[in-house]
Design a protein around this motif. Structure first.
Motif, PDB file in Angstrom:
ATOM      1  N   LYS A  51       1.534  21.093  40.698  1.00  0.00           N
ATOM      2  CA  LYS A  51       0.131  20.787  40.974  1.00  0.00           C
ATOM      3  C   LYS A  51       0.001  19.337  41.393  1.00  0.00           C
ATOM      4  O   LYS A  51       0.863  18.504  41.122  1.00  0.00           O
ATOM      5  CB  LYS A  51      -0.753  21.092  39.766  1.00  0.00           C
ATOM      6  N   ASP A  52      -1.101  19.074  42.058  1.00  0.00           N
ATOM      7  CA  ASP A  52      -1.479  17.701  42.350  1.00  0.00           C
ATOM      8  C   ASP A  52      -2.911  17.522  41.862  1.00  0.00           C
ATOM      9  O   ASP A  52      -3.399  18.314  41.055  1.00  0.00           O
ATOM     10  CB  ASP A  52      -1.281  17.352  43.836  1.00  0.00           C
ATOM     11  N   ASP A  53      -3.615  16.531  42.336  1.00  0.00           N
ATOM     12  CA  ASP A  53      -4.966  16.270  41.859  1.00  0.00           C
ATOM     13  C   ASP A  53      -5.967  17.351  42.269  1.00  0.00           C
ATOM     14  O   ASP A  53      -7.031  17.471  41.655  1.00  0.00           O
ATOM     15  CB  ASP A  53      -5.465  14.920  42.378  1.00  0.00           C
ATOM     16  N   ARG A  73      -7.485  23.645  41.825  1.00  0.00           N
ATOM     17  CA  ARG A  73      -7.467  23.414  40.368  1.00  0.00           C
ATOM     18  C   ARG A  73      -8.805  23.792  39.743  1.00  0.00           C
ATOM     19  O   ARG A  73      -8.848  24.331  38.639  1.00  0.00           O
ATOM     20  CB  ARG A  73      -7.142  21.952  40.069  1.00  0.00           C
TER      21      ARG A  73
END
Length: 97
Positions: A51-53, A73
């Protein structure tokens, strides 16, 4: 008819809950159910999550072919956020032996 994408979305949503709440037996049972569906009905294996932001990224194998998908997300973490916002509604009931 549900797609691999739909099942992966549900699987990831409950995986995020399981990771945050390892003692949540209902979440663990639900994740196991989706693990079984992915493996037996869709022949999905070797799932990896990063995942990232902004996004969750899933790589997996489907019938020996590498595939990728992604989910925001915000959508994936909605269940965990709801549980954290109203924990009294999501009490853990241990399995009786």
């Amino acid at each position: 008819m549900r797609s691999v994408q739909d099942v992966l979305y549900n699987w990831l949503t409950i995986k995020v809950v399981c990771d945050a709440r390892p003692d949540d037996t209902a979440a663990q049972e639900t994740k196991s159910h989706f693990d079984e569906i992915l493996a037996s009905e869709y022949k999905v294996s070797h799932i990896e999550v990063t995942k990232d932001d902004v996004m969750y990224f899933i790589t997996y194998e489907l019938e020996n072919e590498s595939k990728k998908t992604r989910f925001p997300r915000e959508l994936i973490e909605i269940m965990l956020n709801q549980i954290n916002h109203e924990p009294e509604k999501y009490a853990n009931y241990p399995i009786e032996e």
